[in-house]
Design an enzyme around this catalytic site. Structure first.
Site, PDB file in Angstrom:
ATOM      1  N   ASP A   1      17.734  20.817  30.252  1.00 53.64           N
ATOM      2  CA  ASP A   1      17.360  19.436  30.608  1.00 53.64           C
ATOM      3  C   ASP A   1      17.973  18.408  29.665  1.00 53.64           C
ATOM      4  OD1 ASP A   1      15.828  20.427  32.721  1.00 53.64           O
ATOM      5  OD2 ASP A   1      13.972  20.441  31.561  1.00 53.64           O
TER       6      ASP A   1
ATOM      7  N   HIS B   1       2.856  15.075  38.871  1.00 55.29           N
ATOM      8  CA  HIS B   1       2.195  16.349  39.156  1.00 55.29           C
ATOM      9  C   HIS B   1       0.789  15.987  39.615  1.00 55.29           C
ATOM     10  CE1 HIS B   1       5.279  18.455  36.461  1.00 55.29           C
ATOM     11  NE2 HIS B   1       5.471  18.849  37.698  1.00 55.29           N
TER      12      HIS B   1
ATOM     13  N   GLU C   1      18.257  19.776  41.310  1.00 53.54           N
ATOM     14  CA  GLU C   1      18.339  19.496  39.872  1.00 53.54           C
ATOM     15  C   GLU C   1      19.659  20.056  39.344  1.00 53.54           C
ATOM     16  OE1 GLU C   1      15.016  19.748  37.220  1.00 53.54           O
ATOM     17  OE2 GLU C   1      16.245  20.643  35.650  1.00 53.54           O
TER      18      GLU C   1
ATOM     19  N   ASP D   1      16.736  26.674  30.391  1.00 50.25           N
ATOM     20  CA  ASP D   1      16.870  25.392  31.089  1.00 50.25           C
ATOM     21  C   ASP D   1      16.811  24.262  30.062  1.00 50.25           C
ATOM     22  OD1 ASP D   1      16.722  23.293  32.861  1.00 50.25           O
ATOM     23  OD2 ASP D   1      14.769  23.825  33.691  1.00 50.25           O
TER      24      ASP D   1
ATOM     25  N   ASP E   1      -1.611  15.056  36.964  1.00 53.16           N
ATOM     26  CA  ASP E   1      -1.353  13.810  36.217  1.00 53.16           C
ATOM     27  C   ASP E   1      -2.168  12.683  36.841  1.00 53.16           C
ATOM     28  OD1 ASP E   1       0.678  14.777  34.485  1.00 53.16           O
ATOM     29  OD2 ASP E   1       2.189  14.483  36.051  1.00 53.16           O
TER      30      ASP E   1
HETATM   31  C1  3MF Z   1      11.429  22.795  35.894  1.00 52.64           C
HETATM   32  C2  3MF Z   1      11.443  21.510  36.607  1.00 52.64           C
HETATM   33  C3  3MF Z   1      10.086  20.910  36.900  1.00 52.64           C
HETATM   34  C4  3MF Z   1      10.046  20.155  38.213  1.00 52.64           C
HETATM   35  C5  3MF Z   1       8.769  19.397  38.365  1.00 52.64           C
HETATM   36  C6  3MF Z   1       8.659  18.669  39.683  1.00 52.64           C
HETATM   37  C7  3MF Z   1       8.613  20.390  35.113  1.00 52.64           C
HETATM   38  O1  3MF Z   1      12.669  23.293  35.611  1.00 52.64           O
HETATM   39  O2  3MF Z   1      12.487  20.978  36.873  1.00 52.64           O
HETATM   40  O3  3MF Z   1       9.744  20.062  35.835  1.00 52.64           O
HETATM   41  O4  3MF Z   1      11.111  19.288  38.338  1.00 52.64           O
HETATM   42  O5  3MF Z   1       7.706  20.253  38.229  1.00 52.64           O
HETATM   43  O6  3MF Z   1       8.248  19.491  40.664  1.00 52.64           O
HETATM   44 MG    MG Z   2      13.214  19.283  37.885  1.00 49.46          MG
END
Ligand code: 3MF
Ligand code: MG
Length: 357
Positions: free
Chosen positions: A261, A60, A221, A259, A63
């Site tokens: 992940d 980001h 994703e 979400d 970061d």
């Molecule tokens: C949210 C995401 C994000 C993006 C990231 C890269 C924080 O669901 O997937 O993760 O992947 O910001 O742009």
């Molecule tokens: Mg993502």
């Protein structure tokens, strides 16, 4: 694939390159409870990448350059120089940068699609700084996860204006830097009730209407595709067939909820197999592009073992590459010719389980 080709290929070392973002090592807070693990310092995070088998970092903007909004181009350049040296010393590369608009109070109702023109201008200016950071860290790839570009209630925005403003913003980015390549990361919801760019189809449609469609592609994703009710491997294939899959965020998602992940393959191994299969069919590894793993550790995980979600996801990915490569292609062809998909399905399931023939 021609007859007899690729029959029982030997287990070849794969040349996939792996990446993750620093946000994937985290303190475990969720909307219902505070952090459960101490913060890992940024430098410490960088130091574990190679150990875990990763080479690419997804940054980001803030970061790489904290408080980026308050810094001038000279400061940004010198901070990036230092960061680039740290990366070089550790044998790491910056895969991509992404403007983190959604944490700033100004972006509370979106950036590029905010009703307030001053906010829209801020979002574009901030994105230009993100492009500068990418250039200084040696990458052309910028990802747009359009977090708050949507609505909580339909009546809050004029969606027609919003689509125009989004396209204007993308064109401003393309104009700003002749080399930048923008990968849109679609997601249908969360944090907003509805996002304006929910799928790769929407992302590539806006790409086609931009000033330079060659420089606007996508990042898929897995969890986001599942949340849209779609199959991630088909979303990937759609982008791959247009040469527009510029990165992936592999992970997993157990049905339609927040979400999650989850670690790659943890909820649906066969869906994970199919994502690897489509990347293999497209020769993705040969492009040199990265396999990003956008995974979160379970909140219950203790600090000492809170990077396993990353190494386990990578390990699962590589095991599935092996499964794709060792699936009996001859049998596959015969069963497809005979249209005996029941038998084909059984062979796939047995192959994944390591039982049967
Ligand atoms: C949210 C995401 C994000 C993006 C990231 C890269 C924080 O669901 O997937 O993760 O992947 O910001 O742009
Ligand atoms: Mg993502």
């Amino acid at each position: 694939m021609g007859a007899g080709h690729n029959l029982f290929p030997m287990a070849t070392p794969t040349n996939y390159r792996f990446a993750f973002g620093p946000w994937n090592i985290h303190e475990g807070a969720d909307p219902f409870g505070p952090t459960v693990r101490p913060t890992v310092a940024f430098a410490k995070k960088l130091s574990v990448y190679r150990e875990l088998g990763f080479e690419g970092i997804e940054f980001h903007d803030d970061d790489a350059v904290p408080d980026v909004d308050k810094k001038n181009p000279g400061q940004i350049e010198s901070e990036c120089k230092q960061m680039k040296k740290t990366l070089d010393d550790l044998g790491l590369v910056c895969e991509l940068t992404a403007p983190r608009l959604w944490e700033d109070p100004r972006g509370v109702d979106g950036g590029y699609t905010a009703n307030d023109p001053k906010v829209r201008q801020w979002a574009i200016d901030r994105t230009k700084r993100c492009i500068d950071i990418g250039r200084n860290l040696g990458t052309k790839l910028m990802v747009l996860w359009l977090a708050r570009e949507g609505t909580y209630i339909r009546e809050a925005k004029n969606a027609l204006d919003a689509h125009k403003w989004l396209l204007d913003a993308i064109n401003a980015m393309l104009d700003y830097d002749k080399d930048v390549e923008i990968a849109i990361e679609p997601k249908p919801n969360e944090p907003m009730d509805h996002a304006y760019i929910p799928t790769i189809g929407h992302a590539l449609a806006i790409s086609a209407r931009s000033k330079d469609p060659k420089r606007v592609g996508g990042l898929i994703e897995s969890a986001h595709a599942i949340l849209a009710g779609l199959d991630p491997s088909d979303e990937m294939a759609f982008a791959l067939s247009a040469n527009k899959l510029w990165s992936v965020h592999l992970n997993d998602q157990n049905g339609l909820k927040y979400d999650q992940d989850k670690s790659f393959g943890a909820a649906n191994l066969r869906m994970a197999f199919n994502q690897v299969r489509v990347l293999e069919l497209a020769g993705y590894a040969k492009t040199g592009r990265f396999v990003g793993l956008d995974v979160k550790a379970m909140r219950t995980q203790k600090a000492e073992v809170a990077t396993k979600h990353l190494s386990n996801s990578r390990r699962l990915f590589l095991a599935l590459v092996e499964k794709v490569r060792t699936f009996d292609k001859n049998l596959e062809r015969q069963l497809i010719e005979a249209r005996d998909y029941e038998q084909l399905e059984l062979h796939i399931l047995e192959h994944l389980m390591g039982v049967g023939r």
